[in-house]
Design a protein around this motif. Sequence first.
Motif, PDB file in Angstrom:
ATOM      1  N   LEU A 199       6.137  -0.642  -4.147  1.00  0.00           N
ATOM      2  CA  LEU A 199       6.736  -1.449  -3.091  1.00  0.00           C
ATOM      3  C   LEU A 199       7.365  -2.723  -3.650  1.00  0.00           C
ATOM      4  CD1 LEU A 199       7.032  -1.195  -0.037  1.00  0.00           C
ATOM      5  CD2 LEU A 199       4.963  -2.571   0.209  1.00  0.00           C
ATOM      6  N   ARG A 228       5.168   5.418   2.497  1.00  0.00           N
ATOM      7  CA  ARG A 228       4.700   4.040   2.669  1.00  0.00           C
ATOM      8  C   ARG A 228       5.750   3.007   2.280  1.00  0.00           C
ATOM      9  NH1 ARG A 228      -0.601   3.334   3.931  1.00  0.00           N
ATOM     10  NH2 ARG A 228      -0.548   1.204   3.167  1.00  0.00           N
ATOM     11  N   GLN A 229       6.878   3.460   1.757  1.00  0.00           N
ATOM     12  CA  GLN A 229       7.980   2.529   1.479  1.00  0.00           C
ATOM     13  C   GLN A 229       8.875   2.333   2.703  1.00  0.00           C
ATOM     14  OE1 GLN A 229       7.749   1.277  -1.796  1.00  0.00           O
ATOM     15  NE2 GLN A 229       5.991   2.659  -1.704  1.00  0.00           N
ATOM     16  N   SER A 277       1.247   2.800  -4.536  1.00  0.00           N
ATOM     17  CA  SER A 277       2.225   2.523  -3.489  1.00  0.00           C
ATOM     18  C   SER A 277       2.566   1.041  -3.437  1.00  0.00           C
ATOM     19  CB  SER A 277       1.680   2.995  -2.137  1.00  0.00           C
ATOM     20  OG  SER A 277       2.528   2.593  -1.092  1.00  0.00           O
ATOM     21  N   SER A 278       1.552   0.200  -3.585  1.00  0.00           N
ATOM     22  CA  SER A 278       1.786  -1.249  -3.563  1.00  0.00           C
ATOM     23  C   SER A 278       2.642  -1.684  -4.748  1.00  0.00           C
ATOM     24  CB  SER A 278       0.445  -1.993  -3.581  1.00  0.00           C
ATOM     25  OG  SER A 278      -0.313  -1.678  -2.446  1.00  0.00           O
TER      26      SER A 278
END
Length: 201
Positions: free
Chosen positions: A66, A119-120, A62-63
């Motif tokens: 991102l 999570r974005q 996810s990071s």
Amino acid sequence: MTLGNGILDRIGVQPTERGLFAWAVLCLLMIGAAGFGLMNASETLFLKRVGVERIPLVLLASSGLLVLTTAGVGLVASQDPPRSLPWILCVVGLAQLPFVFLSGSQSSLVLGAFVLVSRQVLAVCLLAFWVAMGTLVPTRRAKHLFAPLAAGITIGGILGSFGAEPTARVVGVHGLVAICGFTLVVAAITARRLRASGTRR
């Protein structure tokens, strides 16, 4: 003088800025509520159906994603920020629709993708929002308005965090995801009002 106007005077919001301030707080509130609601839903499903041992890998992915999404949104938003913001919010909201139907899946890939997408939301939407606000508010007024505006995202985050579980009990996880996606689309509508209410000339 009404109570609301008295509060706005105390925090330094001028009469000509009240329309912009109200629409901006409402937009941030909805972004916060939807963003935190989606994160709660996706991570809860992942932990229950896949397990905690894989969550670090998903968060790492996810990071990395991102970095790409914020860079892309930054380029799009910088072209014409006030016009781009509603479209970005709308696209992010509609991107949640597949997970309305896939929230019952047991697949680790599907549930992992849900975590990645959810999570974005906050980072992408807030980036587009603040870039737009930077063009709508004069620099000398930004320092007076931006701090109290942050209350919108705080209140929205509280609503999204604490409201996700009781909402899911009533309408199911798929209903919660649909509500969050719809909330982002409504936020896009309020974002259109920001441009009309901007104080920068």
